[in-house]
Design an enzyme around this catalytic site. Structure first.
Site, short mmCIF file in Angstrom:
data_model
loop_
_atom_site.label_atom_id
_atom_site.label_comp_id
_atom_site.label_asym_id
_atom_site.label_seq_id
_atom_site.Cartn_x
_atom_site.Cartn_y
_atom_site.Cartn_z
N ARG A 130 30.29 43.28 51.92
CA ARG A 130 29.37 42.87 50.85
C ARG A 130 27.99 43.51 51.03
NH1 ARG A 130 30.26 39.42 46.82
NH2 ARG A 130 32.38 38.61 46.70
N ILE A 156 37.45 36.47 52.20
CA ILE A 156 38.07 35.20 51.80
C ILE A 156 39.32 35.51 50.97
CG2 ILE A 156 37.78 33.08 50.47
CD1 ILE A 156 34.82 33.16 51.14
N ALA A 157 39.20 36.43 50.00
CA ALA A 157 40.30 36.82 49.11
C ALA A 157 41.05 35.61 48.57
CB ALA A 157 41.24 37.78 49.83
N ARG A 174 34.80 38.88 42.61
CA ARG A 174 35.60 38.75 43.84
C ARG A 174 36.78 39.72 43.77
NH1 ARG A 174 34.72 33.62 46.84
NH2 ARG A 174 33.50 32.20 45.58
N GLY A 213 76.12 58.14 38.89
CA GLY A 213 76.69 57.47 40.06
C GLY A 213 76.74 55.98 39.92
N ARG A 214 77.09 55.36 41.02
CA ARG A 214 77.08 53.91 41.12
C ARG A 214 75.62 53.48 41.05
NH1 ARG A 214 76.63 50.04 44.71
NH2 ARG A 214 78.19 48.36 44.68
N ASP A 215 75.34 52.48 40.24
CA ASP A 215 73.99 51.92 40.14
C ASP A 215 72.94 53.00 39.84
OD1 ASP A 215 72.20 49.82 40.15
OD2 ASP A 215 71.74 50.01 42.28
N GLN A 248 70.72 64.31 38.97
CA GLN A 248 69.42 63.62 38.93
C GLN A 248 69.22 62.92 40.26
OE1 GLN A 248 66.88 61.83 37.00
NE2 GLN A 248 66.81 60.34 38.66
N THR A 249 68.03 63.05 40.85
CA THR A 249 67.82 62.32 42.11
C THR A 249 66.35 62.00 42.33
OG1 THR A 249 68.21 62.35 44.49
CG2 THR A 249 67.72 64.46 43.49
N ARG A 250 66.13 60.91 43.10
CA ARG A 250 64.77 60.54 43.52
C ARG A 250 64.73 60.33 45.03
NH1 ARG A 250 66.32 54.89 43.26
NH2 ARG A 250 64.72 54.39 44.77
N ALA A 298 69.86 54.86 38.63
CA ALA A 298 68.49 54.39 38.33
C ALA A 298 68.36 52.88 38.44
CB ALA A 298 68.06 54.87 36.93
N HIS A 332 75.52 64.04 49.86
CA HIS A 332 75.09 64.45 48.51
C HIS A 332 75.45 65.91 48.25
CE1 HIS A 332 72.09 61.33 49.72
NE2 HIS A 332 72.50 60.83 48.57
S1 PPS Z 1 35.61 37.12 48.42
O1 PPS Z 1 35.90 35.93 47.60
O2 PPS Z 1 36.76 37.50 49.22
O3 PPS Z 1 35.11 38.23 47.60
O4 PPS Z 1 34.46 36.69 49.41
P1 PPS Z 1 33.92 37.57 50.65
O5 PPS Z 1 33.60 38.95 50.23
O6 PPS Z 1 34.85 37.43 51.80
O7 PPS Z 1 32.54 36.93 50.99
C1 PPS Z 1 32.47 35.75 51.63
C2 PPS Z 1 31.19 35.64 52.44
O8 PPS Z 1 30.09 35.48 51.56
C3 PPS Z 1 29.36 34.28 51.86
N1 PPS Z 1 29.23 33.55 50.58
C4 PPS Z 1 30.22 32.91 49.89
N2 PPS Z 1 31.52 32.67 50.16
C5 PPS Z 1 32.24 32.00 49.24
N3 PPS Z 1 31.75 31.53 48.07
C6 PPS Z 1 30.46 31.75 47.76
N4 PPS Z 1 29.96 31.32 46.59
C7 PPS Z 1 29.64 32.46 48.68
N5 PPS Z 1 28.34 32.85 48.68
C8 PPS Z 1 28.12 33.51 49.84
C9 PPS Z 1 30.08 33.61 52.98
O9 PPS Z 1 29.24 33.77 54.08
C10 PPS Z 1 31.35 34.37 53.22
O10 PPS Z 1 31.50 34.83 54.55
P2 PPS Z 1 32.63 34.28 55.56
O11 PPS Z 1 32.71 35.33 56.63
O12 PPS Z 1 33.92 34.14 54.81
O13 PPS Z 1 32.10 32.99 56.05
#
Ligand code: PPS
Length: 568
Positions: free
Chosen positions: A433, A473-474, A447, A287-289, A193-195, A291, A202
């Site tokens: 966006r 922003i994430a 978001r 074998g050793r370990d 068996q291998t991955r 999976a 071997h």
């Molecule tokens: S996210 O949370 O990652 O999905 O946001 P993102 O896609 O980066 O969008 C951020 C840009 O949208 C504008 N904007 C807002 N930001 C935050 N909160 C709210 N409610 C909001 N409404 C509009 C804002 O200009 C962000 O742009 P950046 O470049 O970050 O300034």
């Protein structure tokens, strides 16, 4: 009772004519679109690879398997093979009903006659089956973060095999392999068996194992789902093909197994044994370990190195297959040949290259010596794992609105384009966006969708050798982690936290949004009325307060150089 090796193993398929009729009738049933893992499980259920299972586990079987590796009737089965579905789908199905199981293209593969529907205790499943409820274990992570909340169980009526377009000639059902062994007169067969790709060590150990067991050899690599981050199966199969020529003619064969591994160590070894028994093998190399899932969240191994061998030995009779000890082979320089590690002549020089070291050499384009691997294998690996400086990667800026993400990202893009060599794509928050996510707002759900779309596009760019620069922003850690996982399957992910404090961002207020947010005219505004979860493990943190953009972009460049992603 275990099956004689050359008799067919029971399959769950109906005849061709019945299948055609069933397929038409099944068009009206509620249908479940199988996940990639469920397609693998279903294939092995239907073709007898998971014999004695007759379908997805019922609740009673599941409880037995989780608790003590036994089905409700007492037979040995160590791994829960369950059909996990969403709560929404589960609401539409009741025990007593049939449902159609479809693959990703919508083709009906089987019918499940639902007898059981229940909400499993996933914490218990994780503890009992995988030994720890720790998300660092890939199967525990899958259980909690990918699998549906409800399980359906019941017998399967098989209509057709999942379609594979790749390496068709190398895929065999258990009965096809049994027939092949019968035809060749192979009464003793050792499965390997291998991955991972096979190198000289071997090849030596598998050949020795077969010779010691006086058996023929089946190289039986898993091509369904393996550990995240493994070398893709296309590359591996090309490598295996190259190694096959190294065995004496007609002693060895290779067949691909569409198994979705769980990396469950000891339990997985027992499971692999049952699967190989079903494929007509008489022996299996453990074998050793075996999976092993890697380290837990405390940096310790999940299982002891010989736990799998011990559990296998304990159940070998019931599995109906003999275990062959895996002997670690090392290269002895003076003798220019491989020896089992415990038979190395005294005083000689032992050479070995670990998996980590091999990956480093591939990444950095360094020499891989001939004593370690076969030139054709190395060539294949180099083709798909070019040195890091030629691979795709993603730089992912995250931070508050107005923190300077876009400005640094633009400067970085220009610097990378000036260097040349790889295409560069900027996925800026605002731009995305406008084009990709124009219908989305700023709720958590929206978001997350937005970030996952960015992640998907970046992962495609990375996979194809380009550079993706993302600047949203994430705000959520879990979503950033999901994007990281998506991208790290193909290349490096560099998270850059633009940690400019909110006071500074608000003071700048380049778009006038903070003012509107303070006045309550923009709702859910990050940092004001919506959360921002600060990254705990970003590769780089920059703050644009009183620092010019060029300097920040240069810090990113230095980081990329240090990681070997670009050459100065
Ligand atoms: S996210 O949370 O990652 O999905 O946001 P993102 O896609 O980066 O969008 C951020 C840009 O949208 C504008 N904007 C807002 N930001 C935050 N909160 C709210 N409610 C909001 N409404 C509009 C804002 O200009 C962000 O742009 P950046 O470049 O970050 O300034």
């Amino acid at each position: 009772m275990s099956l004689p090796n050359h008799a067919p193993v029971p399959e769950l398929y109906v005849s061709y004519d019945s299948a055609q009729k069933l397929k038409v009738d099944a068009g009206n049933l509620p249908s479940w679109d199988l996940t990639a893992r469920q397609v693998c499980d279903l294939e092995l259920l239907m073709n007898g690879g998971f014999h004695p299972l007759k379908g997805f586990l019922t609740e009673a079987d599941y409880d037995g398997v989780v608790d003590n590796m036994r089905l409700a009737d007492g037979r040995l089965w160590p791994m829960p093979i369950t059909l996990d579905v969403s709560e929404k789908f589960a609401e539409s199905v009741e025990p007593g009903q049939d449902i159609a199981l479809r693959d990703a293209e919508g083709v009906i593969l089987a019918i499940l006659s639902v007898t059981d529907k229940w909400v499993p205790n996933k914490d218990r499943e994780a503890e009992k089956v995988f030994g720890a409820n720790d998300l660092a274990h890939p199967a525990v992570n899958y259980l909690h973060n990918a699998a549906g909340k409800v399980y359906l169980g019941g017998p399967i009526t098989g209509i057709q095999q999942p379609v594979h377009y790749d390496f068709k000639a190398r895929r065999d059902t258990p009965n096809e392999l049994r027939a092949f062994f019968r035809k060749m007169g192979w009464s003793r067969v050792v499965a390997f068996q291998t991955r991972n790709p096979l190198h000289r060590a071997h090849q030596e150990l598998t050949f020795r194992a077969a010779r010691e067991a006086q058996a023929n050899l089946l190289i039986h690599p898993v091509v369904g789902m393996t550990k995240p981050g493994d070398i893709d199966h296309f590359t591996r199969v090309r490598c295996y093909e190259a190694v096959l020529d190294q065995y004496p003619a007609s002693t060895t064969t290779m067949s691909l197994l569409n198994l979705a591994m769980r990396m469950a160590g000891p339990r997985e070894a027992v499971w692999h044994g049952l699967i190989r028994k079903n494929h007509g093998c008489t022996h299996m190399i453990v074998g050793r370990d075996h999976a092993g899932p890697g380290k837990n969240s405390e940096g310790q191994d999940f299982y002891g190195p010989y736990d799998a061998q011990e559990l296998f030995k304990q159940y070998a009779n019931e599995i109906g297959i003999e275990m062959v000890d895996f002997k670690q082979m090392v290269y002895v320089q003076e003798k220019a040949q491989y020896y089992p590690v415990d038979e190395v002549p005294e005083g000689s020089t032992v050479l070995d290259i670990s998996g980590t070291e091999l990956r480093r050499r591939l990444r950095e384009g360094l020499e891989i010596p001939e004593w370690f691997s076969f030139p054709d294998v190395v060539q294949e690996l180099r083709r798909t794992s070019p040195p890091r400086a030629k691979q795709g990667f993603t730089v992912f800026f995250t931070g508050l609105s107005g923190s300077g993400k876009s400005t640094i990202a633009n400067a970085l893009m220009v610097k990378l384009m000036e260097m040349g060599g790889r295409p560069v794509t900027l996925l800026d928050g605002d731009v995305v966006r406008k084009h990709l996510s124009s219908e989305l707002g700023f709720s958590k759900e929206h978001r997350d969708i937005n970030i996952k779309r960015i992640g998907y596009v970046a992962s495609e760019i990375t996979k194809n050798g380009g550079i993706a620069i993302c600047a949203p922003i994430a705000p959520y850690t879990a979503t950033r982690r999901a994007v990281r996982e998506m991208i790290e399957a193909f290349g490096a992910f560099i998270e850059v936290h633009v940690a400019t404090p909110i006071e500074e961002c608000e003071k700048r207020d380049r778009k006038g949004l903070y003012k509107l947010a303070r006045e309550g005219k923009i709702k859910e505004f990050t940092g004001i009325s919506d959360p921002y979860e600060v990254p705990a493990k970003a590769e780089l943190v920059v703050d644009t307060t009183n620092v010019d953009v060029d300097h920040c972009a240069h810090q990113v460049i230095l980081k990329l150089e240090q990681m070997g992603l670009i050459r100065a």
